[in-house]
Design a protein around this motif. Structure first.
Motif, PDB file in Angstrom:
ATOM      1  N   GLU A 228      25.660  29.874  36.944  1.00  0.00           N
ATOM      2  CA  GLU A 228      26.325  30.524  35.954  1.00  0.00           C
ATOM      3  C   GLU A 228      27.149  32.227  37.080  1.00  0.00           C
ATOM      4  OE1 GLU A 228      27.069  34.242  35.636  1.00  0.00           O
ATOM      5  OE2 GLU A 228      24.846  34.750  36.127  1.00  0.00           O
ATOM      6  N   PHE A 229      28.286  31.510  37.763  1.00  0.00           N
ATOM      7  CA  PHE A 229      28.823  32.673  38.663  1.00  0.00           C
ATOM      8  C   PHE A 229      29.699  33.303  37.895  1.00  0.00           C
ATOM      9  CE2 PHE A 229      31.574  33.588  41.702  1.00  0.00           C
ATOM     10  CZ  PHE A 229      30.830  34.571  42.428  1.00  0.00           C
ATOM     11  N   ASN A 230      31.250  32.715  37.171  1.00  0.00           N
ATOM     12  CA  ASN A 230      31.763  33.591  37.068  1.00  0.00           C
ATOM     13  C   ASN A 230      32.913  32.829  36.084  1.00  0.00           C
ATOM     14  OD1 ASN A 230      34.190  35.237  36.871  1.00  0.00           O
ATOM     15  ND2 ASN A 230      32.440  37.035  37.175  1.00  0.00           N
ATOM     16  N   ASN A 231      34.197  32.251  37.157  1.00  0.00           N
ATOM     17  CA  ASN A 231      34.877  32.108  35.707  1.00  0.00           C
ATOM     18  C   ASN A 231      35.200  30.147  36.897  1.00  0.00           C
ATOM     19  OD1 ASN A 231      37.022  31.702  38.498  1.00  0.00           O
ATOM     20  ND2 ASN A 231      36.172  33.250  38.592  1.00  0.00           N
ATOM     21  N   ALA A 232      36.207  29.419  36.153  1.00  0.00           N
ATOM     22  CA  ALA A 232      37.284  28.651  37.057  1.00  0.00           C
ATOM     23  C   ALA A 232      37.604  27.927  38.409  1.00  0.00           C
ATOM     24  CB  ALA A 232      37.896  28.039  36.034  1.00  0.00           C
ATOM     25  N   SER A 233      38.388  29.136  38.421  1.00  0.00           N
ATOM     26  CA  SER A 233      38.401  29.431  39.789  1.00  0.00           C
ATOM     27  C   SER A 233      37.203  29.674  40.960  1.00  0.00           C
ATOM     28  CB  SER A 233      39.901  30.663  40.032  1.00  0.00           C
ATOM     29  OG  SER A 233      41.091  30.085  39.240  1.00  0.00           O
ATOM     30  N   SER A 234      36.700  30.330  40.798  1.00  0.00           N
ATOM     31  CA  SER A 234      36.385  30.310  41.736  1.00  0.00           C
ATOM     32  C   SER A 234      34.682  29.941  41.709  1.00  0.00           C
ATOM     33  CB  SER A 234      34.445  32.181  41.463  1.00  0.00           C
ATOM     34  OG  SER A 234      35.130  33.086  41.238  1.00  0.00           O
ATOM     35  N   MET A 290      45.067  41.660  38.888  1.00  0.00           N
ATOM     36  CA  MET A 290      44.093  40.839  39.400  1.00  0.00           C
ATOM     37  C   MET A 290      43.824  39.844  37.854  1.00  0.00           C
ATOM     38  SD  MET A 290      40.656  41.455  37.675  1.00  0.00           S
ATOM     39  CE  MET A 290      39.720  39.443  37.622  1.00  0.00           C
ATOM     40  N   SER A 291      43.281  41.083  36.567  1.00  0.00           N
ATOM     41  CA  SER A 291      43.797  40.545  35.708  1.00  0.00           C
ATOM     42  C   SER A 291      45.038  39.450  35.160  1.00  0.00           C
ATOM     43  CB  SER A 291      43.735  41.534  34.394  1.00  0.00           C
ATOM     44  OG  SER A 291      44.960  42.235  34.223  1.00  0.00           O
ATOM     45  N   TRP A 292      45.724  39.754  35.828  1.00  0.00           N
ATOM     46  CA  TRP A 292      47.065  38.588  35.438  1.00  0.00           C
ATOM     47  C   TRP A 292      46.865  37.033  36.265  1.00  0.00           C
ATOM     48  CZ3 TRP A 292      50.475  44.196  36.630  1.00  0.00           C
ATOM     49  CH2 TRP A 292      50.658  44.638  35.374  1.00  0.00           C
ATOM     50  N   LYS A 293      46.519  38.010  37.417  1.00  0.00           N
ATOM     51  CA  LYS A 293      46.266  36.592  38.262  1.00  0.00           C
ATOM     52  C   LYS A 293      45.385  35.214  37.917  1.00  0.00           C
ATOM     53  CE  LYS A 293      47.046  36.906  43.342  1.00  0.00           C
ATOM     54  NZ  LYS A 293      46.051  37.847  44.232  1.00  0.00           N
ATOM     55  N   ALA A 294      44.098  36.105  37.535  1.00  0.00           N
ATOM     56  CA  ALA A 294      43.372  35.422  36.598  1.00  0.00           C
ATOM     57  C   ALA A 294      43.409  34.763  35.548  1.00  0.00           C
ATOM     58  CB  ALA A 294      42.310  36.395  36.211  1.00  0.00           C
ATOM     59  N   VAL A 295      44.446  35.120  34.986  1.00  0.00           N
ATOM     60  CA  VAL A 295      45.139  34.323  33.452  1.00  0.00           C
ATOM     61  C   VAL A 295      46.009  33.279  34.430  1.00  0.00           C
ATOM     62  CG1 VAL A 295      46.921  34.413  31.405  1.00  0.00           C
ATOM     63  CG2 VAL A 295      45.433  35.740  31.820  1.00  0.00           C
ATOM     64  N   ASP A 296      46.893  33.183  35.445  1.00  0.00           N
ATOM     65  CA  ASP A 296      47.386  32.186  35.470  1.00  0.00           C
ATOM     66  C   ASP A 296      46.603  31.414  36.505  1.00  0.00           C
ATOM     67  OD1 ASP A 296      49.907  31.059  36.845  1.00  0.00           O
ATOM     68  OD2 ASP A 296      48.957  32.317  38.575  1.00  0.00           O
ATOM     69  N   ARG A 297      45.126  31.804  37.713  1.00  0.00           N
ATOM     70  CA  ARG A 297      44.752  30.770  38.138  1.00  0.00           C
ATOM     71  C   ARG A 297      43.953  30.408  37.478  1.00  0.00           C
ATOM     72  NH1 ARG A 297      45.666  32.830  44.140  1.00  0.00           N
ATOM     73  NH2 ARG A 297      43.711  31.974  43.863  1.00  0.00           N
ATOM     74  N   TYR A 298      42.896  30.739  36.608  1.00  0.00           N
ATOM     75  CA  TYR A 298      42.489  30.513  36.022  1.00  0.00           C
ATOM     76  C   TYR A 298      42.301  29.367  35.261  1.00  0.00           C
ATOM     77  CZ  TYR A 298      39.081  34.949  37.105  1.00  0.00           C
ATOM     78  OH  TYR A 298      38.739  35.305  38.256  1.00  0.00           O
TER      79      TYR A 298
END
Length: 384
Positions: A228-234, A290-298
Motif C-alpha cells: 500500500e502507499f496512499n492514493n489514486a494519483s500517487s 492540498m485537501s481541495w487539490k486532492a479531491v480534484d486530482r484523486y
C-alpha cells in the motif's frame, strides 16, 4: 533719475538657494525622527527535502507549501525543496533536520516510527473513527500539538513541527489477486509503515517498510506480494498499475494520516516573528489547498486507473476491517503498558474522537444516499 540699487537675482542663484534649503529641510526631517530609507536585507534561504520522489503528487504538495511561504514573505524568505534522496534517504529526514544538515523537510510521522512508536499514533490506525481533518482538529485544539512537542523533546529531536494536509482513507493495498479473508494475509510479503507494520504483522503478513520510490520496483522483482502507499494519483504516478491490476479499497491501517512539515529549531528560532507567523499561516493555507487539490486530482486518476489502466477495485470485506480494529486494540494496549507517553497520546486522541465523531455522524448527511439518488447507474461525468 536714480537707478534701483537692487540687482536682479539670477535663475542659477535662486536654484542654489532652493536646493540648499531643501537639503537643510531634509536634514531637519531626519533629525526630527522620520524614518530613513534603508536597503532591503539579503533574503533568508532555507534548504528543505521531501520524502517523496519528484514524480509523486506529494512532492508537488511540498513545493506548493514552499511557494506559499515565498510569495507571502515577498521573497524575504525562500524555501527550496529537494526530492527524496537528494541529500539523505527518505527515512533519514528527521535526523538530517535535527542536525542541521537540512533546514527543514516535508514528510509523514510514520516514517519516524523507529525513533518512538508513539509518533505513529498521529498517522496510523483507525483514529477511533476520526477522519484526517478531525485529527488535525485534535492536534491544534485538543492537545495533540503539545503532546507531539513533548514527544520530540523526549527523543532529542531539535525540530519545530507542523501538521498539515488531511489525507483520505488509504487503500488496503495492491495485490496479485483480491484479498477475501484474513487467512489470505498469512505469509504474504507486504509493504506498509508506522504502526501498520505491527497491525499487519499480527494479522500474519511478512511486513517490509520501504519508502515510496522503492515500492513498485520491489513488487516488480517479486520481493513483495502486495503493498500500500496512499492514493489514486500517487499510486498511478509511481507505477502501481504496471505491476498489479487489483486494488483493495478501504482499510483502518491508515485511515486518517496527515503530512508533517519540519524546521530545524535553531534556524526557525532565528527567524523574525513576522516570518514565523507567515509560516504558521502558510501551513494552514497549504493544508486547505492540498485537501481541495486532492479531491480534484484523486477523483480524476481513480477513473483513469479503471478506464485506461484496467485496474479492478474491490471493497475490503467487513470481516477483514473488523479484524483490523480488534487487532489494533491489542497493539495499542500492549504498547501503552511499556510506553507512558504512548498511552497519554492514545487516551487524548480517544477522548477527543468520542465527542467529535459522535457529533459528526449525528450532524452530517449520508453521502451515499445523495449520490445514489443523483448518479447511481450513470457514467461518471468527464472533466477537463
Amino acid at each position: 533719475m536714480k537707478q534701483d540699487s537692487k540687482k536682479p537675482v539670477s535663475t542659477s542663484s535662486t536654484r542654489r538657494r532652493f536646493l540648499g534649503g531643501a537639503a537643510a529641510g531634509a536634514a531637519a526631517t531626519v533629525s526630527m525622527g522620520f524614518p530613513a530609507i534603508v536597503k532591503a536585507q539579503t533574503p533568508t534561504s532555507l534548504r528543505f527535502q521531501s520524502t517523496w520522489p519528484t514524480v509523486d503528487i506529494f512532492h508537488e504538495y511540498a513545493l506548493d507549501f514552499a511557494q506559499k511561504v515565498n510569495d507571502m514573505t515577498g521573497g524575504e524568505l525562500k524555501i527550496e525543496v529537494l526530492p527524496a534522496g537528494a541529500v539523505v534517504p527518505a527515512f533519514a529526514l528527521l535526523d538530517a533536520v535535527t542536525k542541521g544538515t537540512l533546514d527543514g523537510g516535508h514528510g509523514v510521522l510514520g516514517y519516524n516510527y523507529g525513533k518512538q512508536n508513539a509518533l505513529a499514533l498521529y498517522s496510523s490506525g483507525p483514529a477511533y473513527g476520526m477522519d484526517a481533518n478531525m485529527v488535525l482538529a485534535w492536534h491544534k485544539y485538543g492537545g495533540g500539538k503539545e503532546l507531539l512537542d513533548k514527544l520530540y523533546a523526549e527523543i532529542g529531536a531539535n525540530v519545530v513541527t507542523f501538521l498539515s494536509g488531511p489525507m483520505p482513507t488509504q487503500a488496503f493495498g495492491w495485490f496479485k489477486q483480491p484479498i477475501t479473508k484474513t487467512e489470505d494475509l498469512k505469509g504474504l510479503k507486504f509493504r506498509t509503515n508506522g504502526l501498520a507494520i505491527d497491525l499487519f504483522t499480527a494479522m500474519g503478513a511478512a511486513v517490509n517498510a520501504l519508502p515510496g520510490g522503492e515500492i513498485v520496483p520491489a513488487l516488480d522483482r517479486g520481493l513483495l506480494d502486495g503493498a500500500e502507499f496512499n492514493n489514486a494519483s500517487s499510486d498511478r504516478l509511481l507505477g502501481f498499475p504496471d505491476v498489479s491490476k487489483v486494488c483493495m479499497l478501504q482499510s483502518f491501517h491508515q485511515s486518517s494520516e496527515t503530512f508533517e512539515i519540519l524546521f530545524n529549531k535553531n534556524k526557525y528560532n532565528a527567524l523574525p516573528d513576522n516570518m514565523k507567523a507567515i509560516i504558521a499561516n502558510a501551513v494552514e493555507a497549504a493544508s486547505a489547498d492540498m485537501s481541495w487539490k486532492a479531491v480534484d486530482r484523486y477523483s480524476q486518476d481513480y477513473i483513469k486507473l479503471q478506464t485506461e489502466d484496467k485496474v479492478k477495485f474491490y471493497k475490503t470485506p467487513d470481516a477483514i476491517l473488523q479484524e483490523q480494529l480488534t487487532t489494533w486494540d491489542q497493539i495499542v494496549a500492549k504498547k501503552g503498558e511499556t510506553n507512558v507517553l504512548f498511552k497519554e497520546i492514545e487516551q487524548s486522541q480517544r477522548a477527543f474522537a468520542q465527542r467529535a465523531v459522535s457529533w459528526d455522524m449525528d450532524t452530517n448527511n449520508n453521502r451515499r444516499m445523495a449520490y445514489n439518488h443523483y448518479f447511481r447507474g450513470k457514467p461518471a461525468a468527464k472533466t477537463s
